[in-house]
Design a protein around this motif. Structure first.
Motif, PDB file in Angstrom:
ATOM      1  N   VAL A  11       0.840  -1.199   0.000  1.00 61.86           N
ATOM      2  CA  VAL A  11       0.000   0.000   0.000  1.00 61.86           C
ATOM      3  C   VAL A  11       0.878   1.252   0.000  1.00 61.86           C
ATOM      4  N   PRO A  12       0.926   1.995  -1.104  1.00 65.21           N
ATOM      5  CA  PRO A  12       1.658   3.276  -1.069  1.00 65.21           C
ATOM      6  C   PRO A  12       0.814   4.312  -0.337  1.00 65.21           C
ATOM      7  N   VAL A  13       1.436   5.043   0.571  1.00 66.04           N
ATOM      8  CA  VAL A  13       0.681   5.990   1.393  1.00 66.04           C
ATOM      9  C   VAL A  13       1.390   7.334   1.423  1.00 66.04           C
ATOM     10  N   GLU A  15       0.512  11.078   3.053  1.00 65.99           N
ATOM     11  CA  GLU A  15      -0.319  12.025   3.797  1.00 65.99           C
ATOM     12  C   GLU A  15      -1.790  11.629   3.783  1.00 65.99           C
ATOM     13  N   GLU A  16      -2.055  10.458   4.315  1.00 67.01           N
ATOM     14  CA  GLU A  16      -3.435   9.947   4.359  1.00 67.01           C
ATOM     15  C   GLU A  16      -3.918   9.840   5.794  1.00 67.01           C
ATOM     16  N   ALA A  17      -3.387  10.662   6.702  1.00 66.64           N
ATOM     17  CA  ALA A  17      -3.707  10.534   8.128  1.00 66.64           C
ATOM     18  C   ALA A  17      -5.215  10.494   8.380  1.00 66.64           C
ATOM     19  N   ASP A  44       5.441   4.413   3.235  1.00 67.49           N
ATOM     20  CA  ASP A  44       5.195   5.815   3.549  1.00 67.49           C
ATOM     21  C   ASP A  44       6.081   6.657   2.634  1.00 67.49           C
ATOM     22  N   ASP A  45       5.425   7.330   1.709  1.00 72.33           N
ATOM     23  CA  ASP A  45       6.139   8.079   0.685  1.00 72.33           C
ATOM     24  C   ASP A  45       6.514   9.480   1.197  1.00 72.33           C
ATOM     25  N   GLY A  46       7.207   9.532   2.327  1.00 74.18           N
ATOM     26  CA  GLY A  46       7.669  10.810   2.869  1.00 74.18           C
ATOM     27  C   GLY A  46       6.559  11.726   3.354  1.00 74.18           C
ATOM     28  N   ASP A  96      -4.504   1.079  -3.349  1.00 77.05           N
ATOM     29  CA  ASP A  96      -4.398   2.458  -2.853  1.00 77.05           C
ATOM     30  C   ASP A  96      -4.961   2.551  -1.450  1.00 77.05           C
ATOM     31  N   ALA A  97      -4.481   3.537  -0.702  1.00 79.21           N
ATOM     32  CA  ALA A  97      -4.914   3.671   0.693  1.00 79.21           C
ATOM     33  C   ALA A  97      -6.164   4.519   0.849  1.00 79.21           C
ATOM     34  N   ASP A  98      -6.680   5.084  -0.238  1.00 80.43           N
ATOM     35  CA  ASP A  98      -7.769   6.052  -0.078  1.00 80.43           C
ATOM     36  C   ASP A  98      -9.154   5.420  -0.214  1.00 80.43           C
ATOM     37  N   LEU A  99      -9.217   4.097  -0.217  1.00 85.29           N
ATOM     38  CA  LEU A  99     -10.475   3.346  -0.302  1.00 85.29           C
ATOM     39  C   LEU A  99     -11.185   3.517  -1.639  1.00 85.29           C
ATOM     40  N   GLN A 100     -10.475   4.014  -2.648  1.00 87.72           N
ATOM     41  CA  GLN A 100     -11.076   4.035  -3.983  1.00 87.72           C
ATOM     42  C   GLN A 100     -11.075   2.626  -4.565  1.00 87.72           C
ATOM     43  N   ASP A 101     -10.109   1.832  -4.141  1.00 86.70           N
ATOM     44  CA  ASP A 101     -10.082   0.426  -4.506  1.00 86.70           C
ATOM     45  C   ASP A 101     -10.598  -0.345  -3.292  1.00 86.70           C
ATOM     46  N   PRO A 201     -15.677   7.244  -4.879  1.00 82.90           N
ATOM     47  CA  PRO A 201     -14.974   8.511  -4.642  1.00 82.90           C
ATOM     48  C   PRO A 201     -14.020   8.353  -3.467  1.00 82.90           C
ATOM     49  N   ARG A 202     -13.009   9.173  -3.445  1.00 80.88           N
ATOM     50  CA  ARG A 202     -12.045   9.182  -2.367  1.00 80.88           C
ATOM     51  C   ARG A 202     -12.759   9.366  -1.036  1.00 80.88           C
ATOM     52  N   HIS A 203     -12.372   8.587  -0.018  1.00 87.19           N
ATOM     53  CA  HIS A 203     -13.070   8.669   1.251  1.00 87.19           C
ATOM     54  C   HIS A 203     -12.755   9.946   2.007  1.00 87.19           C
ATOM     55  N   LYS A 206      -7.574  14.673   0.041  1.00 87.49           N
ATOM     56  CA  LYS A 206      -7.657  15.072  -1.366  1.00 87.49           C
ATOM     57  C   LYS A 206      -6.712  14.250  -2.208  1.00 87.49           C
ATOM     58  N   SER A 207      -7.077  14.085  -3.463  1.00 86.40           N
ATOM     59  CA  SER A 207      -6.162  13.442  -4.384  1.00 86.40           C
ATOM     60  C   SER A 207      -4.976  14.375  -4.578  1.00 86.40           C
ATOM     61  N   LYS A 208      -3.787  13.773  -4.624  1.00 88.05           N
ATOM     62  CA  LYS A 208      -2.604  14.624  -4.794  1.00 88.05           C
ATOM     63  C   LYS A 208      -2.321  14.913  -6.261  1.00 88.05           C
ATOM     64  N   TRP A 209      -3.234  14.465  -7.117  1.00 88.26           N
ATOM     65  CA  TRP A 209      -3.002  14.704  -8.533  1.00 88.26           C
ATOM     66  C   TRP A 209      -3.503  16.078  -8.914  1.00 88.26           C
ATOM     67  N   ARG A 210      -2.634  16.852  -9.518  1.00 94.94           N
ATOM     68  CA  ARG A 210      -3.070  18.107 -10.101  1.00 94.94           C
ATOM     69  C   ARG A 210      -2.944  17.964 -11.601  1.00 94.94           C
TER      70      ARG A 210
HETATM   71  N1  UDP Z   1       0.445   8.382  -3.082  1.00 98.87           N
HETATM   72  C1  UDP Z   1       1.801   8.195  -2.828  1.00 98.87           C
HETATM   73  N2  UDP Z   1       2.690   9.194  -3.167  1.00 98.87           N
HETATM   74  C2  UDP Z   1       2.290  10.359  -3.765  1.00 98.87           C
HETATM   75  C3  UDP Z   1       0.905  10.517  -4.052  1.00 98.87           C
HETATM   76  C4  UDP Z   1       0.019   9.514  -3.701  1.00 98.87           C
HETATM   77  O1  UDP Z   1       2.211   7.173  -2.297  1.00 98.87           O
HETATM   78  O2  UDP Z   1       3.138  11.206  -4.033  1.00 98.87           O
HETATM   79  C5  UDP Z   1      -0.522   7.313  -2.713  1.00 98.87           C
HETATM   80  C6  UDP Z   1      -1.756   7.799  -1.985  1.00 98.87           C
HETATM   81  O3  UDP Z   1      -1.564   7.881  -0.589  1.00 98.87           O
HETATM   82  C7  UDP Z   1      -2.789   6.743  -2.356  1.00 98.87           C
HETATM   83  C8  UDP Z   1      -2.364   6.356  -3.767  1.00 98.87           C
HETATM   84  O4  UDP Z   1      -0.991   6.722  -3.887  1.00 98.87           O
HETATM   85  O5  UDP Z   1      -2.706   5.606  -1.523  1.00 98.87           O
HETATM   86  C9  UDP Z   1      -3.217   7.025  -4.821  1.00 98.87           C
HETATM   87  O6  UDP Z   1      -3.116   8.429  -4.677  1.00 98.87           O
HETATM   88  P1  UDP Z   1      -4.287   9.420  -5.081  1.00 98.87           P
HETATM   89  O7  UDP Z   1      -5.579   8.960  -4.497  1.00 98.87           O
HETATM   90  O8  UDP Z   1      -3.815  10.795  -4.723  1.00 98.87           O
HETATM   91  O9  UDP Z   1      -4.327   9.253  -6.660  1.00 98.87           O
HETATM   92  P2  UDP Z   1      -5.613   9.003  -7.614  1.00 98.87           P
HETATM   93  O10 UDP Z   1      -6.531   8.037  -6.917  1.00 98.87           O
HETATM   94  O11 UDP Z   1      -6.230  10.335  -7.786  1.00 98.87           O
HETATM   95  O12 UDP Z   1      -5.026   8.437  -8.866  1.00 98.87           O
END
Ligand code: UDP
Ligand code: MG
Length: 332
Positions: A11-13, A15-17, A44-46, A96-101, A201-203, A206-210
């Motif tokens: 699980v890549p994470v 800032e998902e506190a 934990d990606d920093g 993913d950690a955001d419960l979208q999956d 939707p993300r639980h 915010k999504s970190k994608w811009r």
């Molecule tokens: N994530 C990460 N590093 C980053 C950005 C996101 O490890 O620099 C993780 C995030 O915590 C999540 C997953 O990657 O578990 C998907 O991220 P996000 O929901 O922001 O992306 P999207 O669902 O919009 O593609």
């Protein structure tokens, strides 16, 4: 496969506190019911929020949980690669950690794997909670990528998937720095099966994608899996040159027949500006590939690890204990 399989979840994470506790609870409930020795590796990606402490707590409470902390934010694709490098199992699940999956889909993935699939990937049937712009741009991008890429990259497929041991090893062996995971997943091949699901939707958070990151991802994807743009300037130049030759013949003929009153400033300007633009575009395309070549040539590691807290569970051995795996190719 008669004995109990060992399954590792990566699980890549970042800032998902806000939402990680809920994710962790749901994931562990699923793993409790799974007929497998399961272990979870949070990468934990920093993160700079409370995420690291939460992850450490999960690891302290449950022997199945491990935490790998990277030295800074490297981006999801790198966090994922780091996680894949550090786990070991008969099958590996990426989520993913955001419960979208939904973690609840994992048992179905495992069932399909046990029935013979080597890769089981989630395919989104609907994208709820995403704006029309993101949906449209994603749709167009996948259409374009599908036309350009050498390997078919299935649309509407994220990173949520299960990889069996061979597919996992193959992926770990791909050490390129331009990590367009969807493409790499497709490139390795093997018997792949799609598992349709509704992407929620993300639980929390915010999504970190811009937009700029989506653009960067699109360029990465195309340059990593197609050299068509690089070659486009060739045929285009040929067409323009042929047209210019025909136009030249016409101008010479006209001058011979009717004399030369020297008009033609507008057409000259148009041709110069147009070709100038096309040349800059072609140079830009070359630049994109050259920059990637340059990054690749530096041979930097994909990521740096700050802290490695392996799961203390029999299913997963730590890489540190094993020493560097020679069979993983050039590890970072
Ligand atoms: N994530 C990460 N590093 C980053 C950005 C996101 O490890 O620099 C993780 C995030 O915590 C999540 C997953 O990657 O578990 C998907 O991220 P996000 O929901 O922001 O992306 P999207 O669902 O919009 O593609
Ligand atoms: Mg998300």
């Amino acid at each position: 496969m008669s004995e109990i399989p060992r399954i590792a979840v990566v699980v890549p994470v970042y800032e998902e506190a806000e939402g990680i506790a809920e994710f962790h609870g749901r994931l562990m409930r699923v793993l409790d019911r799974l007929e497998a020795e399961a272990a979870v590796l949070y990468v934990d990606d920093g993160s700079r929020d409370a995420t690291p402490e939460l992850l450490e707590r999960f690891a302290a409470e449950d022997r199945r949980v491990g935490v790998l902390r990277l030295s800074r934010n490297f981006g999801k694709e790198y966090a994922l690669s780091a996680g894949l490098d550090y786990v070991e199992g008969d099958a590996v699940v990426v989520i993913d950690a955001d419960l979208q999956d939904p973690p609840e889909l994992i048992p179905e993935m495992v069932a399909r794997w046990r029935a013979g699939a080597e890769v089981v990937f989630g395919r989104r049937t609907a994208r709820t909670g995403e704006g029309w712009f993101k949906r449209l741009s994603a749709h167009l991008f996948y259409r374009l990528l599908g036309r350009l890429s050498e390997v078919p990259i299935p649309p509407d497929v994220g990173d949520f998937r299960l990889l069996d041991r061979r597919a996992h090893r193959a992926l770990v062996g791909l050490r390129e720095r331009n990590r367009f995971m969807k493409g790499l997943f497709a490139w390795i091949g093997f018997r792949q099966e799609a598992l349709p699901y509704v992407r929620e939707p993300r639980h929390r958070g915010k999504s970190k994608w811009r937009l700029s990151r989506l653009w960067a991802l699109a360029v990465d994807g195309i340059t990593a899996f197609s050299s068509t743009p690089l070659r486009l300037a060739g045929p285009f130049g040929l067409v323009v040159a042929l047209a210019a030759f025909a136009y030249g013949v016409w101008i010479i003929g006209k001058t011979l027949l009717y004399g030369d009153p020297v008009p033609g400033y507008p057409s000259l300007m148009v041709v110069i500006l147009f070709l100038g633009g096309v040349q800059l575009l072609a140079l830009g395309v070359i630049g994109e590939y050259l920059a990637r070549l340059y990054i690749e040539a530096k041979q930097r590691p994909l990521y740096l690890v700050e802290r490695w807290h392996p799961p203390r569970y029999d299913g997963i051995r730590s890489r540190a204990e094993e020493g560097d795996d020679a069979d993983r190719g050039t590890a970072a």
